[in-house]
Design an enzyme around this catalytic site. Structure first.
Site, PDB file in Angstrom:
ATOM      1  CG  HIS A 184      17.841   3.686  -3.019  1.00 11.89           C
ATOM      2  ND1 HIS A 184      18.668   2.696  -2.528  1.00 11.89           N
ATOM      3  CD2 HIS A 184      18.566   4.342  -3.948  1.00 11.89           C
ATOM      4  CE1 HIS A 184      19.844   2.771  -3.136  1.00 11.89           C
ATOM      5  NE2 HIS A 184      19.809   3.761  -3.997  1.00 11.89           N
ATOM      6  CB  CYS A 226      -9.604   7.220 -10.092  1.00 10.18           C
ATOM      7  SG  CYS A 226      -7.882   6.713 -10.197  1.00 10.18           S
TER       8      CYS A 226
HETATM    9 ZN    ZN Z   1      -6.652   7.415  -8.382  1.00 10.09          ZN
END
Ligand code: ZN
Length: 242
Positions: free
Chosen positions: A124, A156
């Protein structure tokens, strides 16, 4: 009720006579380290939230309500300061001795690795691996725990998703295939801390071909009648005696 000395002795002899042991563990292995069992009476499923845990821990909920998801995830999944228990430690030792070939687990807490196990198949997933959905950057559990709100990638700005298999998501087929291979080849299969109700993981037991199937669980399991040895006791207590 503690397992009798005779049963423990039988288990010990089976382990001593085996060199290709595979362990398959469920939530009960972690509850003894203080991590709640999702399905037990005292577990998360019987606690009170705005939504049931199986709803919150679903892919749909994660996509639609990330704030709520992470509130729950941080409070209930990441909050534990858990340490490996006697079962984790004994399994790591058996691997080191070359007797145990793999630990297959339904738990996502990484306690087997913390105890020293190397070959751990996490059906899992794990809370210790988290990836940016945009650039793929890796983040550890601490980053997820300390981040205020929905965790964002520091490179980002993308969303970070834990490498945990949520409800509605399928298991990693590569991990499943490896688990099947280890179980098929095992001379001894020890199943602990699970009542074997979760499929498809629970179906893995059918791939075992040997004559040393041992079930260690406080309650009865659906496979008790096909086991070679059933030990109705705490997994930590049993493993610490062999
Ligand atoms: Zn990223």
């Amino acid at each position: 009720m503690a397992a009798s000395a005779e049963i423990i002795q039988r288990f010990k002899e089976m382990v001593q006579g085996s060199n290709n042991i595979v362990f398959f563990g469920g939530a009960g292995v972690s509850t003894e380290s203080g991590i709640p069992d999702f399905r037990s009476v005292d577990g998360l499923y019987n606690q009170k939230y705005k939504f049931p845990p199986e709803t919150i821990l679903s892919h749909t909920f994660y996509m639609n309500n990330p704030e709520e998801f992470y509130k729950f995830y941080r409070d209930k999944i990441l909050s534990h300061n858990a340490k490996p228990n006697a079962a984790h430690l004994k399994l790591a030792q058996l691997e080191k001795e070359g007797k145990l070939k793999a630990v297959i687990t339904q738990n996502i807490d990484g306690l087997h690795q913390a105890a020293g196990s190397k070959n751990v198949l996490e059906l899992h997933g794990t809370v210790h691996k988290n990836y940016c959905q945009s650039c793929g950057k890796f983040f550890d559990a601490k980053y997820m725990r300390d981040y205020p709100g929905v965790p964002k990638c520091d490179a980002c700005g993308g969303n970070i998703k834990p490498a945990v298999v949520l409800y509605e998501e399928s298991l990693d087929m590569d991990v499943m295939e490896r688990a099947v291979r280890y179980i098929s080849a095992a001379d001894m299969l020890i199943i602990g801390g699970t009542s074997l109700v979760v499929y498809p993981a629970a179906g893995l037991i059918n791939y075992y071909n040997g004559h040393k199937l041992v079930l260690i669980n406080k309650g009865s399991t659906s496979a008790d009648s096909s086991a070679d040895l059933v030990i109705a006791d705490s997994i930590g207590a049993v493993m610490s005696q062999i």
